[in-house]
Every structure is written in C-alpha cells, then in structure tokens.
Design a protein around this motif. Structure first.
Motif, mmCIF file in Angstrom:
data_model
loop_
_atom_site.group_PDB
_atom_site.id
_atom_site.type_symbol
_atom_site.label_atom_id
_atom_site.label_comp_id
_atom_site.label_asym_id
_atom_site.label_seq_id
_atom_site.Cartn_x
_atom_site.Cartn_y
_atom_site.Cartn_z
ATOM 1 N N TRP A 1 -62.640 -0.333 -16.690
ATOM 2 C CA TRP A 1 -62.204 -0.654 -18.058
ATOM 3 C C TRP A 1 -63.400 -0.686 -19.003
ATOM 4 O O TRP A 1 -64.414 -1.341 -18.728
ATOM 5 C CB TRP A 1 -61.499 -1.996 -18.063
ATOM 6 N N GLN A 2 -63.287 0.010 -20.119
ATOM 7 C CA GLN A 2 -64.376 0.083 -21.092
ATOM 8 C C GLN A 2 -64.005 -0.509 -22.443
ATOM 9 O O GLN A 2 -64.645 -0.212 -23.452
ATOM 10 C CB GLN A 2 -64.812 1.548 -21.268
ATOM 11 N N GLY A 3 -62.981 -1.343 -22.465
ATOM 12 C CA GLY A 3 -62.606 -1.999 -23.708
ATOM 13 C C GLY A 3 -61.484 -1.287 -24.430
ATOM 14 O O GLY A 3 -60.900 -0.319 -23.943
ATOM 15 N N LEU A 4 -61.175 -1.780 -25.625
ATOM 16 C CA LEU A 4 -60.142 -1.202 -26.474
ATOM 17 C C LEU A 4 -60.786 -0.600 -27.715
ATOM 18 O O LEU A 4 -61.783 -1.117 -28.222
ATOM 19 C CB LEU A 4 -59.126 -2.269 -26.894
ATOM 20 N N SER A 5 -60.206 0.483 -28.199
ATOM 21 C CA SER A 5 -60.671 1.033 -29.466
ATOM 22 C C SER A 5 -60.261 0.110 -30.605
ATOM 23 O O SER A 5 -59.463 -0.818 -30.414
ATOM 24 C CB SER A 5 -60.079 2.431 -29.678
ATOM 25 N N LEU A 6 -60.776 0.365 -31.800
ATOM 26 C CA LEU A 6 -60.432 -0.485 -32.937
ATOM 27 C C LEU A 6 -58.934 -0.447 -33.212
ATOM 28 O O LEU A 6 -58.320 -1.490 -33.474
ATOM 29 C CB LEU A 6 -61.207 -0.031 -34.180
ATOM 30 N N GLU A 7 -58.335 0.740 -33.152
ATOM 31 C CA GLU A 7 -56.905 0.856 -33.403
ATOM 32 C C GLU A 7 -56.100 0.078 -32.364
ATOM 33 O O GLU A 7 -55.112 -0.582 -32.688
ATOM 34 C CB GLU A 7 -56.482 2.337 -33.393
ATOM 35 N N GLU A 8 -56.525 0.148 -31.107
ATOM 36 C CA GLU A 8 -55.821 -0.574 -30.047
ATOM 37 C C GLU A 8 -56.026 -2.087 -30.169
ATOM 38 O O GLU A 8 -55.109 -2.867 -29.914
ATOM 39 C CB GLU A 8 -56.316 -0.098 -28.684
ATOM 40 N N ALA A 9 -57.234 -2.497 -30.553
ATOM 41 C CA ALA A 9 -57.541 -3.928 -30.637
ATOM 42 C C ALA A 9 -56.765 -4.622 -31.745
ATOM 43 O O ALA A 9 -56.580 -5.842 -31.699
ATOM 44 C CB ALA A 9 -59.039 -4.128 -30.847
ATOM 45 N N LEU A 10 -56.313 -3.877 -32.739
ATOM 46 C CA LEU A 10 -55.572 -4.471 -33.848
ATOM 47 C C LEU A 10 -54.069 -4.569 -33.570
ATOM 48 O O LEU A 10 -53.315 -5.048 -34.409
ATOM 49 C CB LEU A 10 -55.797 -3.667 -35.129
ATOM 50 N N LEU A 11 -53.631 -4.121 -32.378
ATOM 51 C CA LEU A 11 -52.217 -4.173 -32.018
ATOM 52 C C LEU A 11 -51.964 -5.331 -31.062
ATOM 53 O O LEU A 11 -52.625 -5.453 -30.027
ATOM 54 C CB LEU A 11 -51.795 -2.856 -31.353
ATOM 55 N N ARG A 12 -50.997 -6.172 -31.383
ATOM 56 C CA ARG A 12 -50.683 -7.317 -30.522
ATOM 57 C C ARG A 12 -50.138 -6.881 -29.170
ATOM 58 O O ARG A 12 -50.217 -7.630 -28.191
ATOM 59 C CB ARG A 12 -49.689 -8.242 -31.226
ATOM 60 N N SER A 13 -49.575 -5.692 -29.101
ATOM 61 C CA SER A 13 -49.014 -5.218 -27.834
ATOM 62 C C SER A 13 -50.080 -4.983 -26.778
ATOM 63 O O SER A 13 -49.752 -4.814 -25.593
ATOM 64 C CB SER A 13 -48.227 -3.917 -28.066
ATOM 65 N N ASN A 14 -51.346 -4.971 -27.154
ATOM 66 C CA ASN A 14 -52.434 -4.742 -26.202
ATOM 67 C C ASN A 14 -53.052 -6.039 -25.698
ATOM 68 O O ASN A 14 -54.141 -6.020 -25.107
ATOM 69 C CB ASN A 14 -53.526 -3.864 -26.835
ATOM 70 N N TYR A 15 -52.372 -7.176 -25.917
ATOM 71 C CA TYR A 15 -52.869 -8.462 -25.423
ATOM 72 C C TYR A 15 -51.792 -9.094 -24.550
ATOM 73 O O TYR A 15 -50.638 -9.209 -24.964
ATOM 74 C CB TYR A 15 -53.234 -9.381 -26.589
ATOM 75 N N TYR A 16 -52.204 -9.501 -23.350
ATOM 76 C CA TYR A 16 -51.266 -10.032 -22.368
ATOM 77 C C TYR A 16 -51.532 -11.499 -22.087
ATOM 78 O O TYR A 16 -52.679 -11.946 -22.108
ATOM 79 C CB TYR A 16 -51.373 -9.246 -21.056
ATOM 80 N N HIS A 17 -50.470 -12.236 -21.804
ATOM 81 C CA HIS A 17 -50.605 -13.639 -21.414
ATOM 82 C C HIS A 17 -51.307 -13.727 -20.060
ATOM 83 O O HIS A 17 -50.877 -13.107 -19.090
ATOM 84 C CB HIS A 17 -49.232 -14.309 -21.322
ATOM 85 N N ALA A 18 -52.375 -14.502 -19.994
ATOM 86 C CA ALA A 18 -53.120 -14.672 -18.741
ATOM 87 C C ALA A 18 -52.483 -15.777 -17.916
ATOM 88 O O ALA A 18 -53.107 -16.790 -17.588
ATOM 89 C CB ALA A 18 -54.585 -14.987 -19.034
ATOM 90 N N ASN A 19 -51.219 -15.578 -17.601
ATOM 91 C CA ASN A 19 -50.435 -16.578 -16.890
ATOM 92 C C ASN A 19 -49.637 -15.883 -15.801
ATOM 93 O O ASN A 19 -48.766 -15.054 -16.093
ATOM 94 C CB ASN A 19 -49.497 -17.295 -17.873
ATOM 95 N N PRO A 20 -49.906 -16.184 -14.516
ATOM 96 C CA PRO A 20 -49.182 -15.499 -13.432
ATOM 97 C C PRO A 20 -47.682 -15.755 -13.449
ATOM 98 O O PRO A 20 -46.932 -15.024 -12.812
ATOM 99 C CB PRO A 20 -49.838 -16.079 -12.168
ATOM 100 N N LYS A 21 -47.219 -16.783 -14.169
ATOM 101 C CA LYS A 21 -45.788 -17.061 -14.248
ATOM 102 C C LYS A 21 -45.100 -16.220 -15.319
ATOM 103 O O LYS A 21 -43.881 -16.278 -15.472
ATOM 104 C CB LYS A 21 -45.546 -18.543 -14.534
ATOM 105 N N ARG A 22 -45.890 -15.449 -16.081
ATOM 106 C CA ARG A 22 -45.315 -14.648 -17.156
ATOM 107 C C ARG A 22 -45.513 -13.169 -16.837
ATOM 108 O O ARG A 22 -46.129 -12.426 -17.588
ATOM 109 C CB ARG A 22 -45.944 -15.011 -18.498
#
Length: 289
Positions: A178-199
C-alpha cells in the motif's frame, strides 16, 4: 499516531486545534520510550488526551501486529508514571452509557447516578413505600475512562482503504504494497473504513464494482448510518487531508496524500455529542443508550 513520529505528525493536527507544548512533547517522548521498553509492545500508539476538570489523562495503546486485535491501554497524568486501564466488562459499558458530566482527573473518584430499572412499571413501590423504579449506583472514574476509550475506538476510529489486508486464513495485517491514497481518493469518505472487527462489510447482491475482498472487508463510513457525522477537509494546499467526527468532538484523522503517512488523535472531554442531530442539515437518529 505512532509515538516514533510524534514530532512530525502532531503538526498535521494544528488545523484541528490540536497542539502540544514544547514541554509536553519532550516529556511525553521520554515517557513513551520508557513505557515501550517496559511493556515490550510491537507498536505504541499515542491515542490522545482526555481533559478532566483538575488534570489531563494522556493515553497510549500497545498494538499487536494485527491492529484490529484487542489492545492494552495505559494512562498517565505526569508523563512519567504509566498505569494500565482495567479490562472493560459489560457492566462497565452499561454504567458508562448512563454517566453524564466531565471527568475530574482523579482515577479513584466515584460517579454516582440513578438509572431506570427494566421490567418495572411507574409508581411501583416496595414494602416500605420506596420507589423501585430507579436505583442508585456508582462507577469509578478509572473504569469509566477505560470504557470511554473503548467506545470511541469502536464508534469512530478509522483507517484508509487498502492499508489492511486480509489473508485466506482470515489474518489481518498491514499491507506492505500500500502506497497511500491520492488526493482525489483521500477526499472521499468511501475510502475510510471503521477499524472495528465487529463492523465487517455485509455481503449483498449489490457488490460495488471496485470491491476487493482482501482489502474491502470492513464497513466504510460512507456505507454506515454514521455518514453525516464526518467532515472531510483539505489543508496546506491540500497536502494534508483531515477527517473529523461530530459524534465524538475532538477525534481527528489525518492523512498525507500519496504517502503512507496517516494517523488519528483524540483531544476532548470524553463525552459523546448527543446534540449531533441538531448540527446536521437533516434529521438523523442517534442511540443515546
């Protein structure tokens, strides 16, 4: 955030109103080194600060190779002496949801409160004529602190898409490719995940075209009912992107586009924002319990 990158990463949070004095940075760095050596953690994370009335709680967490596995949480009030928080029980979780008011800064302080008993009707009385609808109980501040940290982690801690990889043996580890997210990707909420194994993401017939089971196994904040509770902003000419929670005011996630640099930090009073529904453009239900 990783304590080894504290001097650099704390600067990315200045736009969110989070900063440490020179004395705090120096003393905390020395305390982190001693804590990591003593406990032998794989990774030590500076979780954040909970501001009490009379003192602050500086909180760190020891992570295993799998960031989603249970963590060991420690706190300190003087940078040097670190104590483990107790393991969170169901009773502690239940009591914490009933307690209101700020932390005092004294771990031994007892919060007393009354709560409504289940399975009782209004105006029920015992043989002595006392109301049995409510009951008075107490909760130590150290126990409330442990339950609050866990609750914040479960509800708002996030990680960027692709950082974690799930193997065929259901082992979760950081993705070395993994080399990170581009600026366009980083501005989208869909590219962030809950760090919770129950979700975990639920399997449905409508699978997103880009879905990759090895990295898209967690629930996105875009998919969850908590979508309106997040603010995404770009700062420093969009060289830093921050994600801020309205549900737990004080939680901020930051990321540098096109790099592996990211982290999160909480700096607040440790109280859930139950008025978040009044801060949104349309009504959103929130579970106060």
């Amino acid at each position: 955030m990783d304590v080894r990158q504290l001097p650099v990463n704390i600067g990315y949070l200045n736009h969110a109103g989070i900063a440490l004095s020179a004395e705090e940075r120096t003393c905390l760095q020395a305390g982190f080194d001693a804590c990591r050596f003593k406990e032998g953690f794989h990774t030590l994370k500076f979780w954040g600060i909970i501001h009490g009335i009379n003192a602050k709680y500086y909180i760190v967490q020891g992570l295993q190779e799998d960031p989603l596995k249970p963590r060991i949480t420690l706190y300190s009030k003087d940078y040097a002496h670190w104590a483990r928080l107790p393991s969170v029980t169901d009773e502690m979780r239940r009591k914490t949801r009933h307690v209101r008011g700020r932390f005092t800064g004294d771990p031994s302080f007892d919060f007393e409160y009354c709560y409504r008993k289940p399975n009782f009707k209004a105006n029920d009385e015992d043989e002595h004529g006392n109301d049995v609808l409510t009951e008075r109980t107490s909760l130590k501040e150290e126990e409330r602190l442990a339950a609050t940290v866990e609750l914040i982690n479960h509800e708002v801690e996030v990680m960027p898409r692709g950082y974690l990889r799930k193997s065929a043996k259901d082992e979760v580890k950081p993705n070395p490719m993994w080399q990170g997210l581009s600026l366009e990707e980083a501005l989208l909420r869909s590219n962030y995940y809950h760090a919770n194994p129950k979700r975990m993401r639920k399997l449905t017939a409508m699978v997103p075209p880009r879905n990759v089971p090895a990295i898209d196994f967690l629930e996105s904040i875009e998919d969850a009912h908590s979508k309106p509770w997040w603010l995404v902003r770009g700062y420093r000419g969009s060289t830093v992107v921050t994600l801020r929670s309205l549900l737990w005011e004080g939680y901020t996630f930051f990321m540098v586009p096109d790099s592996r640099t990211f982290g999160s930090f909480y700096s607040g009073y440790g109280e859930r924002n139950l008025d978040v529904v009044h801060m949104l453009p349309c009504p959103v239900a929130i579970d106060a319990e």
